[in-house]
Design a protein around this motif. Sequence first.
Motif, PDB file in Angstrom:
ATOM      1  N   ARG A 370       0.808  -1.222   0.000  1.00 22.61           N
ATOM      2  CA  ARG A 370       0.000   0.000   0.000  1.00 22.61           C
ATOM      3  C   ARG A 370       0.846   1.280   0.000  1.00 22.61           C
ATOM      4  O   ARG A 370       0.403   2.316  -0.484  1.00 22.61           O
ATOM      5  CB  ARG A 370      -0.920   0.013   1.237  1.00 22.61           C
ATOM      6  N   THR A 371       2.049   1.209   0.573  1.00 25.48           N
ATOM      7  CA  THR A 371       2.901   2.400   0.667  1.00 25.48           C
ATOM      8  C   THR A 371       4.271   2.104   0.079  1.00 25.48           C
ATOM      9  O   THR A 371       4.920   1.135   0.467  1.00 25.48           O
ATOM     10  CB  THR A 371       3.056   2.836   2.136  1.00 25.48           C
ATOM     11  N   LEU A 372       4.704   2.958  -0.847  1.00 24.99           N
ATOM     12  CA  LEU A 372       6.012   2.813  -1.476  1.00 24.99           C
ATOM     13  C   LEU A 372       6.673   4.181  -1.563  1.00 24.99           C
ATOM     14  O   LEU A 372       6.056   5.155  -1.990  1.00 24.99           O
ATOM     15  CB  LEU A 372       5.866   2.228  -2.887  1.00 24.99           C
ATOM     16  N   ASP A 373       7.953   4.258  -1.155  1.00 22.67           N
ATOM     17  CA  ASP A 373       8.698   5.513  -1.247  1.00 22.67           C
ATOM     18  C   ASP A 373       9.922   5.294  -2.125  1.00 22.67           C
ATOM     19  O   ASP A 373      10.790   4.476  -1.813  1.00 22.67           O
ATOM     20  CB  ASP A 373       9.125   5.983   0.152  1.00 22.67           C
ATOM     21  N   ILE A 374       9.987   6.010  -3.241  1.00 22.19           N
ATOM     22  CA  ILE A 374      11.096   5.854  -4.188  1.00 22.19           C
ATOM     23  C   ILE A 374      11.750   7.189  -4.532  1.00 22.19           C
ATOM     24  O   ILE A 374      12.492   7.284  -5.507  1.00 22.19           O
ATOM     25  CB  ILE A 374      10.620   5.166  -5.486  1.00 22.19           C
ATOM     26  N   HIS A 375      11.489   8.226  -3.748  1.00 20.85           N
ATOM     27  CA  HIS A 375      12.039   9.531  -4.126  1.00 20.85           C
ATOM     28  C   HIS A 375      13.555   9.589  -3.895  1.00 20.85           C
ATOM     29  O   HIS A 375      14.110   8.841  -3.100  1.00 20.85           O
ATOM     30  CB  HIS A 375      11.326  10.660  -3.379  1.00 20.85           C
ATOM     31  N   LEU A 391       1.835   3.314 -11.893  1.00 18.83           N
ATOM     32  CA  LEU A 391       1.444   2.868 -10.557  1.00 18.83           C
ATOM     33  C   LEU A 391       0.103   3.460 -10.150  1.00 18.83           C
ATOM     34  O   LEU A 391      -0.718   2.801  -9.511  1.00 18.83           O
ATOM     35  CB  LEU A 391       2.522   3.253  -9.536  1.00 18.83           C
ATOM     36  N   GLN A 392      -0.101   4.707 -10.528  1.00 16.41           N
ATOM     37  CA  GLN A 392      -1.367   5.359 -10.188  1.00 16.41           C
ATOM     38  C   GLN A 392      -2.552   4.660 -10.852  1.00 16.41           C
ATOM     39  O   GLN A 392      -3.631   4.529 -10.262  1.00 16.41           O
ATOM     40  CB  GLN A 392      -1.333   6.823 -10.611  1.00 16.41           C
ATOM     41  N   GLY A 393      -2.331   4.166 -12.032  1.00 15.58           N
ATOM     42  CA  GLY A 393      -3.435   3.569 -12.768  1.00 15.58           C
ATOM     43  C   GLY A 393      -3.671   2.099 -12.497  1.00 15.58           C
ATOM     44  O   GLY A 393      -4.810   1.627 -12.567  1.00 15.58           O
ATOM     45  N   ALA A 403       8.875  12.626  -6.220  1.00 16.23           N
ATOM     46  CA  ALA A 403       8.770  14.047  -6.568  1.00 16.23           C
ATOM     47  C   ALA A 403       7.681  14.275  -7.599  1.00 16.23           C
ATOM     48  O   ALA A 403       7.216  15.404  -7.787  1.00 16.23           O
ATOM     49  CB  ALA A 403      10.113  14.545  -7.108  1.00 16.23           C
ATOM     50  N   PHE A 404       7.237  13.198  -8.254  1.00 16.94           N
ATOM     51  CA  PHE A 404       6.240  13.321  -9.320  1.00 16.94           C
ATOM     52  C   PHE A 404       4.912  12.685  -8.932  1.00 16.94           C
ATOM     53  O   PHE A 404       4.064  12.421  -9.769  1.00 16.94           O
ATOM     54  CB  PHE A 404       6.774  12.685 -10.609  1.00 16.94           C
ATOM     55  N   GLY A 405       4.719  12.411  -7.641  1.00 14.27           N
ATOM     56  CA  GLY A 405       3.476  11.806  -7.179  1.00 14.27           C
ATOM     57  C   GLY A 405       2.310  12.771  -7.276  1.00 14.27           C
ATOM     58  O   GLY A 405       2.456  13.982  -7.104  1.00 14.27           O
ATOM     59  N   ALA A 406       1.141  12.234  -7.558  1.00 13.70           N
ATOM     60  CA  ALA A 406      -0.062  13.067  -7.673  1.00 13.70           C
ATOM     61  C   ALA A 406      -0.637  13.365  -6.297  1.00 13.70           C
ATOM     62  O   ALA A 406      -0.743  12.483  -5.456  1.00 13.70           O
ATOM     63  CB  ALA A 406      -1.097  12.366  -8.528  1.00 13.70           C
ATOM     64  N   LYS A 407      -1.010  14.603  -6.090  1.00 12.12           N
ATOM     65  CA  LYS A 407      -1.613  14.984  -4.806  1.00 12.12           C
ATOM     66  C   LYS A 407      -3.134  14.820  -4.897  1.00 12.12           C
ATOM     67  O   LYS A 407      -3.878  15.774  -5.065  1.00 12.12           O
ATOM     68  CB  LYS A 407      -1.259  16.433  -4.454  1.00 12.12           C
ATOM     69  N   ILE A 413       2.115  12.199  -1.470  1.00 12.26           N
ATOM     70  CA  ILE A 413       3.569  12.221  -1.383  1.00 12.26           C
ATOM     71  C   ILE A 413       4.019  11.966   0.048  1.00 12.26           C
ATOM     72  O   ILE A 413       3.490  12.530   0.996  1.00 12.26           O
ATOM     73  CB  ILE A 413       4.112  13.586  -1.859  1.00 12.26           C
ATOM     74  N   ILE A 414       5.009  11.103   0.188  1.00  9.10           N
ATOM     75  CA  ILE A 414       5.664  10.901   1.480  1.00  9.10           C
ATOM     76  C   ILE A 414       6.980  11.653   1.409  1.00  9.10           C
ATOM     77  O   ILE A 414       7.835  11.328   0.593  1.00  9.10           O
ATOM     78  CB  ILE A 414       5.963   9.414   1.744  1.00  9.10           C
ATOM     79  N   LYS A 415       7.143  12.655   2.225  1.00  4.68           N
ATOM     80  CA  LYS A 415       8.359  13.461   2.179  1.00  4.68           C
ATOM     81  C   LYS A 415       9.363  12.972   3.206  1.00  4.68           C
ATOM     82  O   LYS A 415       9.068  12.897   4.381  1.00  4.68           O
ATOM     83  CB  LYS A 415       8.038  14.938   2.429  1.00  4.68           C
ATOM     84  N   GLY A 416      10.556  12.683   2.749  1.00  6.64           N
ATOM     85  CA  GLY A 416      11.636  12.331   3.673  1.00  6.64           C
ATOM     86  C   GLY A 416      11.543  10.902   4.173  1.00  6.64           C
ATOM     87  O   GLY A 416      10.557  10.207   3.981  1.00  6.64           O
ATOM     88  N   ASP A 417      12.616  10.500   4.821  1.00  3.49           N
ATOM     89  CA  ASP A 417      12.647   9.158   5.400  1.00  3.49           C
ATOM     90  C   ASP A 417      12.126   9.250   6.818  1.00  3.49           C
ATOM     91  O   ASP A 417      12.869   9.418   7.779  1.00  3.49           O
ATOM     92  CB  ASP A 417      14.082   8.617   5.381  1.00  3.49           C
TER      93      ASP A 417
END
Length: 422
Positions: A370-375, A391-393, A403-407, A413-417
């Motif tokens: 459900r949650t993935l962070d690749i920034h 991924l969105q679709g 940095a390109f995630g849809a709000k 967007i998950i910012k930072g670790d």
Amino acid sequence: PMGNNPTKFQLVIARVEANNPSVQELSLEKHDVGDKRIRVLAEALRQNNTLERLNLSACNITALGVRYLSDAICNIIITSNVRRLNLSDNVKVGPEGGKYLANALKNNKILEQLAINNCGLGDEGFIPLAEVLSTNRSLAVLEAGGNEITDEGAKALGDALKLNTSLEGTSLWNNLITSNGAQHVAEGLAANKTLLWIGLGGNGVDVEGAWALAEGIRGNESLQWLGMGGNMLGDRGAMHLATLLANDACCLQSIGLGGNEISDDGATNIAGALKTNTKLKSLGLGGNRIALTEGDEGTKQLAEMLLTNGSLQKLLLSSNIIGDTAVVHLATALETNTGLETLLLADNPFSDEGGEGLAKVLCSANKTLRTLDIHNSQMTNASEKRIVKVLQGKSALTRLGSAFGAKNNILTIIKGDENKEA
């Protein structure tokens, strides 16, 4: 909000004095209240038994203000009903303020949560608080991070844990505790039967402390969460904790080992333990040196662990040295793994190959992440944009760090670790 307008403060005081059952919470956080106004508030609290949550963090309170508050919550005419008190970030509270609070806890039977992070307590102010835990039966949470507490303070806490039966959680983040102090805490944990979580991150605990904690927790049947981020455990310390996790009696559900100079050797040991462990739900390994060696052995072992482990729900690997080969290993494991819900891979040097391999699996075989962070990877902007769109679709993700995630409601967007310390 109170501001510096006296009339607003008077309105706050009037609300407290009215003792209205509907007013259960008061926050003056980050307002320059000062001791004089705290005295007025304390007098109002003497007439109140409905307020349950009081946040006075960063209010420019000194030991004198704490004395006023301590007296108020021990009022015997009208019993205080304050159950949560936050005094964090009042750096002038100091040792004397800690002593006033300790005296209050000898008499107060209502307070359940006390936060006194960054209050300049030192050992002189913390030890009396720790000692009172031996007899206090109401306090469930004590947070005392950033107070320059040393091994002496840790010893006082360890001794108290041997006798205390009510404390559920305590945090001593960012203090001056070494492995000697960890040994004392471990001795307390070996005897304690009620503590659910403890945070010892940002201290100076090394391999000896890791061994002591592993030994102390081995027979503990209550502890579920151990936070050790930002210490000096290294691979040998990770090995001791892996031995703990491999023990069937270990009840830990979450362990945070971020920022501990752990490399592939340590990750391999932990992965080996989790091939049989069925209780751990969250593993934090952010900010280490995993996948540094040729062949990405550490992450390969973690991926192989995911092939058999169905209970781990969160794997936090941000800010390591994880490349494409390692990400492909993880993606392959996710084809069959149905337990993992969160995977953080931010600030790692994988490129388009790794990102595309991960996206392919998440848009086909895997429907549980459900949650993935690749920034902040080394993917090209064009590739990352394309992956995010796919991924969105087509994926089951609800949160994506890019940095390109849809709000929108689908991806945020998950910012930072966020979990490096956890």
